[in-house]
Design a protein around this motif. Structure first.
Motif, PDB file in Angstrom:
ATOM      1  N   LYS A  16       0.847  -1.208   0.000  1.00 34.59           N
ATOM      2  CA  LYS A  16       0.000   0.000   0.000  1.00 34.59           C
ATOM      3  C   LYS A  16       0.878   1.253   0.000  1.00 34.59           C
ATOM      4  CE  LYS A  16      -4.194  -1.688   0.042  1.00 34.59           C
ATOM      5  NZ  LYS A  16      -5.151  -1.395  -1.044  1.00 34.59           N
ATOM      6  N   PHE A  17       1.708   1.359  -1.037  1.00 31.92           N
ATOM      7  CA  PHE A  17       2.699   2.421  -1.084  1.00 31.92           C
ATOM      8  C   PHE A  17       2.065   3.804  -0.983  1.00 31.92           C
ATOM      9  CE2 PHE A  17       5.726   5.286  -3.197  1.00 31.92           C
ATOM     10  CZ  PHE A  17       6.872   4.986  -2.491  1.00 31.92           C
ATOM     11  N   GLU A  18       0.850   3.928  -1.504  1.00 35.27           N
ATOM     12  CA  GLU A  18       0.190   5.242  -1.469  1.00 35.27           C
ATOM     13  C   GLU A  18      -0.105   5.712  -0.051  1.00 35.27           C
ATOM     14  OE1 GLU A  18      -3.183   2.197  -1.985  1.00 35.27           O
ATOM     15  OE2 GLU A  18      -1.084   2.463  -2.574  1.00 35.27           O
ATOM     16  N   HIS A  19      -0.144   4.785   0.916  1.00 38.37           N
ATOM     17  CA  HIS A  19      -0.410   5.161   2.302  1.00 38.37           C
ATOM     18  C   HIS A  19       0.787   5.842   2.964  1.00 38.37           C
ATOM     19  CE1 HIS A  19      -4.005   2.183   2.908  1.00 38.37           C
ATOM     20  NE2 HIS A  19      -4.161   3.024   1.894  1.00 38.37           N
ATOM     21  N   THR A  20       1.913   5.904   2.243  1.00 43.96           N
ATOM     22  CA  THR A  20       3.058   6.661   2.747  1.00 43.96           C
ATOM     23  C   THR A  20       2.666   8.113   3.002  1.00 43.96           C
ATOM     24  OG1 THR A  20       4.528   5.227   1.453  1.00 43.96           O
ATOM     25  CG2 THR A  20       5.473   7.272   2.286  1.00 43.96           C
ATOM     26  N   VAL A  21       1.618   8.561   2.317  1.00 43.07           N
ATOM     27  CA  VAL A  21       1.169   9.953   2.444  1.00 43.07           C
ATOM     28  C   VAL A  21       0.664  10.276   3.849  1.00 43.07           C
ATOM     29  CG1 VAL A  21      -1.254   9.598   1.789  1.00 43.07           C
ATOM     30  CG2 VAL A  21      -0.125  11.748   1.205  1.00 43.07           C
ATOM     31  N   PHE A  22       0.373   9.251   4.663  1.00 41.76           N
ATOM     32  CA  PHE A  22      -0.133   9.525   6.002  1.00 41.76           C
ATOM     33  C   PHE A  22       0.933  10.128   6.913  1.00 41.76           C
ATOM     34  CE2 PHE A  22      -3.440   5.973   5.351  1.00 41.76           C
ATOM     35  CZ  PHE A  22      -4.329   6.878   4.791  1.00 41.76           C
ATOM     36  N   ALA A  23       2.131   9.564   6.928  1.00 38.47           N
ATOM     37  CA  ALA A  23       3.172  10.032   7.854  1.00 38.47           C
ATOM     38  C   ALA A  23       4.174  10.967   7.206  1.00 38.47           C
ATOM     39  CB  ALA A  23       3.911   8.835   8.459  1.00 38.47           C
ATOM     40  N   LEU A  24       4.444  10.786   5.922  1.00 40.76           N
ATOM     41  CA  LEU A  24       5.491  11.551   5.253  1.00 40.76           C
ATOM     42  C   LEU A  24       5.324  13.066   5.378  1.00 40.76           C
ATOM     43  CD1 LEU A  24       8.044  11.493   3.494  1.00 40.76           C
ATOM     44  CD2 LEU A  24       6.550  11.361   1.482  1.00 40.76           C
ATOM     45  N   PRO A  25       4.125  13.636   5.126  1.00 43.83           N
ATOM     46  CA  PRO A  25       3.998  15.098   5.236  1.00 43.83           C
ATOM     47  C   PRO A  25       4.283  15.629   6.635  1.00 43.83           C
ATOM     48  CG  PRO A  25       2.180  14.200   3.955  1.00 43.83           C
ATOM     49  CD  PRO A  25       2.896  13.035   4.575  1.00 43.83           C
ATOM     50  N   PHE A  26       3.942  14.854   7.676  1.00 43.80           N
ATOM     51  CA  PHE A  26       4.235  15.300   9.042  1.00 43.80           C
ATOM     52  C   PHE A  26       5.741  15.362   9.280  1.00 43.80           C
ATOM     53  CE2 PHE A  26      -0.119  13.757   9.564  1.00 43.80           C
ATOM     54  CZ  PHE A  26      -0.680  14.801  10.293  1.00 43.80           C
ATOM     55  N   GLY A  27       6.461  14.354   8.769  1.00 41.25           N
ATOM     56  CA  GLY A  27       7.909  14.367   8.914  1.00 41.25           C
ATOM     57  C   GLY A  27       8.537  15.530   8.176  1.00 41.25           C
ATOM     58  N   LEU A  28       8.086  15.771   6.965  1.00 35.76           N
ATOM     59  CA  LEU A  28       8.625  16.884   6.189  1.00 35.76           C
ATOM     60  C   LEU A  28       8.278  18.217   6.846  1.00 35.76           C
ATOM     61  CD1 LEU A  28       7.847  15.675   2.548  1.00 35.76           C
ATOM     62  CD2 LEU A  28       9.999  15.500   3.814  1.00 35.76           C
ATOM     63  N   VAL A  47      16.134  12.510   5.437  1.00 34.30           N
ATOM     64  CA  VAL A  47      14.804  12.412   6.052  1.00 34.30           C
ATOM     65  C   VAL A  47      13.857  11.652   5.141  1.00 34.30           C
ATOM     66  CG1 VAL A  47      12.771  13.744   6.728  1.00 34.30           C
ATOM     67  CG2 VAL A  47      15.042  14.452   7.494  1.00 34.30           C
ATOM     68  N   LEU A  48      13.865  11.983   3.854  1.00 36.38           N
ATOM     69  CA  LEU A  48      12.972  11.314   2.903  1.00 36.38           C
ATOM     70  C   LEU A  48      13.255   9.816   2.832  1.00 36.38           C
ATOM     71  CD1 LEU A  48      10.738  11.782   0.796  1.00 36.38           C
ATOM     72  CD2 LEU A  48      12.542  12.094  -0.910  1.00 36.38           C
TER      73      LEU A  48
END
Length: 282
Positions: A16-28, A47-48
């Motif tokens: 479910k690679f698209e679910h990376t969008v859940f945490a990635l923006p918070f980290g960035l 970081v990425l």
């Protein structure tokens, strides 16, 4: 070429690679706040790589840990047909290597803490075997993203801001995972697995999810205030509250429960990042 692309699509569906969008923006977002702008290339690249590697390893490990359980569940039975166990294990190892390699690019503290990060993000997959609070462990796993990104920039625990943001992420994730777990409530009971809906029922799960999201929204607002943000972040925060309210309303009605579920939760994380970017670069 078509065969390669088809295999890649199946692999991406498996984790479910698209679910990376859940945490990635918070980290960035945490990275940008810690820097006060755009960091040097080494930092944002590290970081990425860490965020994507951690999430990839965690999801592949989750699929492996639940392989036989998923086969018995009609909703998830097809997962084991997407890729082989060997490819799944290679994916886990590649994700772990990405996390540790990215941490090595950053600073000594991140490298030292990287094995702990691997343990946290993978441990969630085992928790439904012994506790109905498994949703909280998933929240903890995703909540490490902004904390880790902050440490990538500063190399030290020097602020409450990443803790606030990480706590907000944890509450938000635990809330929507409780709603998501409603799909498997009866299956979990039959298999002797633990989840909040299986233990306490649908109504209690929906109330708890709403309560967690209210707390998450409050912490996101507090984060913006403590960061010294103004009306731009306020606009994003208001939109987040609206999205969470809409998701709560949809969740109450079974036929509407999955209407925009992924899109709504993706919007929450993207709105936080958007608010941070608007404040810093606007």
């Amino acid at each position: 070429m078509k065969g390669v692309m088809f295999s890649i699509r199946k692999w991406a569906e498996f984790i479910k690679f698209e679910h990376t969008v859940f945490a990635l923006p918070f980290g960035l977002g945490a990275m940008l706040v810690a820097t006060g702008g755009m960091p040097e290339r080494r930092v944002w690249l590290g970081v990425l790589v860490c965020l994507v590697g951690a999430r990839t390893a965690a999801m592949a490990f989750n699929r492996l840990a639940d392989w036989q359980i998923d086969i018995r569940n009609p909703r998830t039975a097809a997962r084991s047909t997407l890729i082989t166990k060997t490819v799944a294990w290679i994916t886990v190892l590649a994700g772990v290597a990405g996390l540790i390699g990215g941490a090595w690019l950053l600073n000594p503290l991140c490298l030292i803490l990287s094995p702990l990060a691997v343990g946290i993000v993978c441990f969630y997959s085992l928790t439904k075997r012994f506790t109905w609070a498994s949703h909280g462990f998933l929240g903890l796993a995703l909540g490490t993203a902004p904390v880790g990104a902050w440490l990538a920039v500063t190399g030290s625990f020097d602020s409450w801001l990443p803790i606030l943001l990480g706590s907000a992420v944890g509450l938000w994730v635990a809330g929507f995972d409780m709603v998501y777990a409603l799909q498997d409530r009866e299956f979990d009971r039959k298999e002797g697995l633990f989840s909040f809906p299986a233990k306490f029922g649908e109504k209690a799960a929906l109330r708890m999810a709403t309560g967690l999201h209210v707390l998450a929204a409050g912490l996101l607002g507090l984060f913006g205030w403590m960061a010294g943000f103004g009306w731009r972040y306020g606009v994003s925060w208001t939109a987040i509250c609206v999205v969470l309210w809409m998701e709560s309303q949809w969740s109450q009605v079974e036929k509407d429960r999955w209407k925009g579920f992924f899109q709504a939760n993706a919007a929450v994380s993207l709105l936080v990042l958007g608010g941070v970017v608007w404040e810093i670069f606007g």
